[in-house]
Design a protein around this motif. Structure first.
Motif, PDB file in Angstrom:
ATOM      1  N   HIS A  55       0.832  -1.205   0.000  1.00 29.78           N
ATOM      2  CA  HIS A  55       0.000   0.000   0.000  1.00 29.78           C
ATOM      3  C   HIS A  55       0.870   1.262   0.000  1.00 29.78           C
ATOM      4  CE1 HIS A  55      -3.489   2.487   0.648  1.00 29.78           C
ATOM      5  NE2 HIS A  55      -2.893   3.033   1.698  1.00 29.78           N
ATOM      6  N   ILE A  56       1.895   1.281   0.839  1.00 27.44           N
ATOM      7  CA  ILE A  56       2.805   2.431   0.878  1.00 27.44           C
ATOM      8  C   ILE A  56       3.510   2.575  -0.462  1.00 27.44           C
ATOM      9  CG2 ILE A  56       4.931   3.302   1.910  1.00 27.44           C
ATOM     10  CD1 ILE A  56       3.949   2.002   4.553  1.00 27.44           C
ATOM     11  N   SER A  57       3.931   1.463  -1.045  1.00 27.61           N
ATOM     12  CA  SER A  57       4.614   1.494  -2.331  1.00 27.61           C
ATOM     13  C   SER A  57       3.701   2.069  -3.414  1.00 27.61           C
ATOM     14  CB  SER A  57       5.065   0.087  -2.713  1.00 27.61           C
ATOM     15  OG  SER A  57       5.666   0.104  -3.982  1.00 27.61           O
ATOM     16  N   ASP A  58       2.427   1.678  -3.414  1.00 25.55           N
ATOM     17  CA  ASP A  58       1.481   2.206  -4.397  1.00 25.55           C
ATOM     18  C   ASP A  58       1.325   3.710  -4.254  1.00 25.55           C
ATOM     19  OD1 ASP A  58       1.067  -0.282  -5.444  1.00 25.55           O
ATOM     20  OD2 ASP A  58      -0.839  -0.628  -4.418  1.00 25.55           O
ATOM     21  N   GLU A  59       1.268   4.212  -3.010  1.00 29.08           N
ATOM     22  CA  GLU A  59       1.144   5.650  -2.785  1.00 29.08           C
ATOM     23  C   GLU A  59       2.375   6.387  -3.283  1.00 29.08           C
ATOM     24  OE1 GLU A  59       0.303   6.311   1.310  1.00 29.08           O
ATOM     25  OE2 GLU A  59      -1.680   5.400   1.190  1.00 29.08           O
ATOM     26  N   ALA A  60       3.543   5.827  -3.043  1.00 29.48           N
ATOM     27  CA  ALA A  60       4.775   6.454  -3.513  1.00 29.48           C
ATOM     28  C   ALA A  60       4.791   6.487  -5.038  1.00 29.48           C
ATOM     29  CB  ALA A  60       5.987   5.702  -2.979  1.00 29.48           C
ATOM     30  N   GLU A  61       4.349   5.409  -5.659  1.00 31.40           N
ATOM     31  CA  GLU A  61       4.324   5.365  -7.117  1.00 31.40           C
ATOM     32  C   GLU A  61       3.338   6.390  -7.672  1.00 31.40           C
ATOM     33  OE1 GLU A  61       2.878   2.263 -10.433  1.00 31.40           O
ATOM     34  OE2 GLU A  61       4.337   1.463  -9.016  1.00 31.40           O
ATOM     35  N   ASP A  62       2.180   6.536  -7.051  1.00 26.27           N
ATOM     36  CA  ASP A  62       1.199   7.533  -7.492  1.00 26.27           C
ATOM     37  C   ASP A  62       1.797   8.929  -7.442  1.00 26.27           C
ATOM     38  OD1 ASP A  62      -0.653   5.547  -7.909  1.00 26.27           O
ATOM     39  OD2 ASP A  62      -1.737   5.906  -6.029  1.00 26.27           O
ATOM     40  N   TRP A  63       2.490   9.243  -6.359  1.00 27.44           N
ATOM     41  CA  TRP A  63       3.113  10.555  -6.197  1.00 27.44           C
ATOM     42  C   TRP A  63       4.145  10.787  -7.295  1.00 27.44           C
ATOM     43  CZ3 TRP A  63       8.275  11.696  -5.222  1.00 27.44           C
ATOM     44  CH2 TRP A  63       8.540  13.014  -4.876  1.00 27.44           C
ATOM     45  N   GLN A  64       4.930   9.765  -7.588  1.00 24.76           N
ATOM     46  CA  GLN A  64       5.954   9.885  -8.617  1.00 24.76           C
ATOM     47  C   GLN A  64       5.327  10.095  -9.993  1.00 24.76           C
ATOM     48  OE1 GLN A  64       7.946   6.216  -7.797  1.00 24.76           O
ATOM     49  NE2 GLN A  64       9.536   7.204  -6.571  1.00 24.76           N
ATOM     50  N   LEU A  65       4.254   9.379 -10.272  1.00 29.24           N
ATOM     51  CA  LEU A  65       3.589   9.538 -11.566  1.00 29.24           C
ATOM     52  C   LEU A  65       3.023  10.938 -11.730  1.00 29.24           C
ATOM     53  CD1 LEU A  65       1.808   6.087 -11.901  1.00 29.24           C
ATOM     54  CD2 LEU A  65       3.801   6.908 -13.175  1.00 29.24           C
ATOM     55  N   VAL A  66       2.465  11.507 -10.670  1.00 33.07           N
ATOM     56  CA  VAL A  66       1.948  12.877 -10.725  1.00 33.07           C
ATOM     57  C   VAL A  66       3.080  13.843 -11.044  1.00 33.07           C
ATOM     58  CG1 VAL A  66       0.954  14.741  -9.331  1.00 33.07           C
ATOM     59  CG2 VAL A  66      -0.040  12.447  -9.237  1.00 33.07           C
ATOM     60  N   GLU A  67       4.222  13.677 -10.397  1.00 37.22           N
ATOM     61  CA  GLU A  67       5.366  14.564 -10.642  1.00 37.22           C
ATOM     62  C   GLU A  67       5.901  14.403 -12.061  1.00 37.22           C
ATOM     63  OE1 GLU A  67       6.695  17.015  -8.722  1.00 37.22           O
ATOM     64  OE2 GLU A  67       4.953  16.643  -7.449  1.00 37.22           O
ATOM     65  N   ILE A  68       5.964  13.179 -12.542  1.00 34.93           N
ATOM     66  CA  ILE A  68       6.442  12.928 -13.910  1.00 34.93           C
ATOM     67  C   ILE A  68       5.510  13.569 -14.927  1.00 34.93           C
ATOM     68  CG2 ILE A  68       6.792  11.127 -15.651  1.00 34.93           C
ATOM     69  CD1 ILE A  68       7.843   9.357 -13.296  1.00 34.93           C
ATOM     70  N   GLU A  80       5.317  20.496 -18.463  1.00 36.41           N
ATOM     71  CA  GLU A  80       6.211  21.655 -18.537  1.00 36.41           C
ATOM     72  C   GLU A  80       7.136  21.544 -19.740  1.00 36.41           C
ATOM     73  OE1 GLU A  80       8.230  21.895 -14.797  1.00 36.41           O
ATOM     74  OE2 GLU A  80       6.411  22.439 -13.712  1.00 36.41           O
ATOM     75  N   ALA A  81       7.653  20.354 -19.988  1.00 33.94           N
ATOM     76  CA  ALA A  81       8.548  20.158 -21.129  1.00 33.94           C
ATOM     77  C   ALA A  81       7.813  20.386 -22.446  1.00 33.94           C
ATOM     78  CB  ALA A  81       9.147  18.758 -21.090  1.00 33.94           C
ATOM     79  N   ASP A  82       6.564  19.931 -22.518  1.00 32.57           N
ATOM     80  CA  ASP A  82       5.780  20.148 -23.732  1.00 32.57           C
ATOM     81  C   ASP A  82       5.586  21.639 -24.004  1.00 32.57           C
ATOM     82  OD1 ASP A  82       5.522  17.474 -24.297  1.00 32.57           O
ATOM     83  OD2 ASP A  82       3.520  17.284 -23.390  1.00 32.57           O
ATOM     84  N   GLN A  83       5.578  22.449 -22.954  1.00 29.34           N
ATOM     85  CA  GLN A  83       5.412  23.893 -23.101  1.00 29.34           C
ATOM     86  C   GLN A  83       6.759  24.614 -23.187  1.00 29.34           C
ATOM     87  OE1 GLN A  83       3.041  25.076 -19.743  1.00 29.34           O
ATOM     88  NE2 GLN A  83       1.267  23.917 -20.416  1.00 29.34           N
ATOM     89  N   ALA A  84       7.831  23.828 -23.262  1.00 29.10           N
ATOM     90  CA  ALA A  84       9.197  24.365 -23.301  1.00 29.10           C
ATOM     91  C   ALA A  84       9.484  25.238 -22.080  1.00 29.10           C
ATOM     92  CB  ALA A  84       9.459  25.133 -24.594  1.00 29.10           C
TER      93      ALA A  84
END
Length: 51
Positions: A7-20, A26-30
């Motif tokens: 469960h903790i791992s899933d939450e960490a992965e969700d957070w990482q996906l949001v940041e990615i 941002e990159a798409d907007q240069a």
């Protein structure tokens, strides 16, 4: 015991996906850091060598 760890791992992965996804948008907007912004970060964390 394994279930809470997963469960903790899933939450960490969700957070990482949001940041990615935000970074990709941002990159798409240069929207990149300026040279001055990069220099400021480097100056904050890197100390010049002393002779």
């Amino acid at each position: 015991m394994a279930a809470p760890i997963v469960h903790i791992s899933d939450e960490a992965e969700d957070w990482q996906l949001v940041e990615i996804e935000a970074a990709l948008a941002e990159a798409d907007q240069a929207d990149f850091a300026s040279e001055a912004e990069i220099d400021a970060v480097i100056a904050r964390y890197v100390r010049p060598e002393q002779e």
